[in-house]
Design a protein around this motif. Structure first.
Motif, PDB file in Angstrom:
ATOM      1  N   ASP A 211       0.867  -1.171   0.000  1.00 27.34           N
ATOM      2  CA  ASP A 211       0.000   0.000   0.000  1.00 27.34           C
ATOM      3  C   ASP A 211       0.908   1.226   0.000  1.00 27.34           C
ATOM      4  N   ARG A 212       1.073   1.822  -1.163  1.00 25.06           N
ATOM      5  CA  ARG A 212       2.005   2.944  -1.338  1.00 25.06           C
ATOM      6  C   ARG A 212       1.706   4.081  -0.357  1.00 25.06           C
ATOM      7  N   LYS A 213       0.453   4.457  -0.235  1.00 24.26           N
ATOM      8  CA  LYS A 213       0.093   5.577   0.636  1.00 24.26           C
ATOM      9  C   LYS A 213       0.437   5.267   2.097  1.00 24.26           C
ATOM     10  N   GLU A 214       0.118   4.040   2.548  1.00 26.68           N
ATOM     11  CA  GLU A 214       0.439   3.658   3.923  1.00 26.68           C
ATOM     12  C   GLU A 214       1.950   3.688   4.150  1.00 26.68           C
ATOM     13  N   LEU A 215       2.705   3.145   3.206  1.00 25.94           N
ATOM     14  CA  LEU A 215       4.158   3.100   3.334  1.00 25.94           C
ATOM     15  C   LEU A 215       4.750   4.508   3.396  1.00 25.94           C
ATOM     16  N   GLU A 216       4.283   5.389   2.518  1.00 27.32           N
ATOM     17  CA  GLU A 216       4.772   6.765   2.531  1.00 27.32           C
ATOM     18  C   GLU A 216       4.441   7.447   3.866  1.00 27.32           C
ATOM     19  N   THR A 217       3.257   7.164   4.410  1.00 25.88           N
ATOM     20  CA  THR A 217       2.852   7.735   5.699  1.00 25.88           C
ATOM     21  C   THR A 217       3.731   7.214   6.825  1.00 25.88           C
ATOM     22  N   VAL A 218       3.996   5.903   6.829  1.00 25.73           N
ATOM     23  CA  VAL A 218       4.841   5.302   7.866  1.00 25.73           C
ATOM     24  C   VAL A 218       6.246   5.908   7.835  1.00 25.73           C
ATOM     25  N   VAL A 219       6.807   6.042   6.654  1.00 27.11           N
ATOM     26  CA  VAL A 219       8.151   6.607   6.530  1.00 27.11           C
ATOM     27  C   VAL A 219       8.152   8.074   6.959  1.00 27.11           C
TER      28      VAL A 219
END
Length: 121
Positions: free
Chosen positions: A28-36
């Motif tokens: 999930d690109r959006k989730e990953l970007e948010t986590v980072v």
């Protein structure tokens, strides 16, 4: 040249982490970007740009260009493993960034190597 180095007080911390026994969530690109982004905020690091490459095996590579240097995540779902590389200088804290990513990925085991870089006065 040695005299010029003595005039500058700069240093950084480079953390290399290996995570093993990771259960990979669906990409999930959006989730990953948010986590980072949240991990970088926790470590007082500032993202300039993030790029993600997704692979057919479900793995991905993420690279974040930071104002303070860089962060990279390389995943190996076939081995349930992740390699992280976080280098920051100035007031940013690479260790806090890695700590937040450890909380997210929840590896069964991990190893960390911390390298202090730069000229110290």
């Amino acid at each position: 040249m040695a005299n010029n180095l003595k005039k500058h007080n700069f240093n950084g911390t480079h953390v290399l982490a290996e995570f093993y026994g990771v259960s990979f969530p669906l990409f999930d690109r959006k989730e990953l970007e948010t986590v980072v982004t949240e991990a970088c905020i926790a470590g007082n690091a500032h993202i300039i740009q993030q790029e993600i490459a997704e692979f057919t095996n479900g793995g991905y590579t993420l690279f974040a260009l930071l104002k303070e240097s860089h962060l990279s995540i390389h995943t190996y779902p076939e081995h349930q493993s992740i390699f992280l590389d976080v280098f920051t200088c100035g007031n940013a804290d690479s260790k806090k960034v890695v700590e937040k990513l450890t909380d997210y990925y929840q590896p069964d085991s991990f190893s960390l190597q911390t390298i202090e870089r730069g000229v110290r006065k």
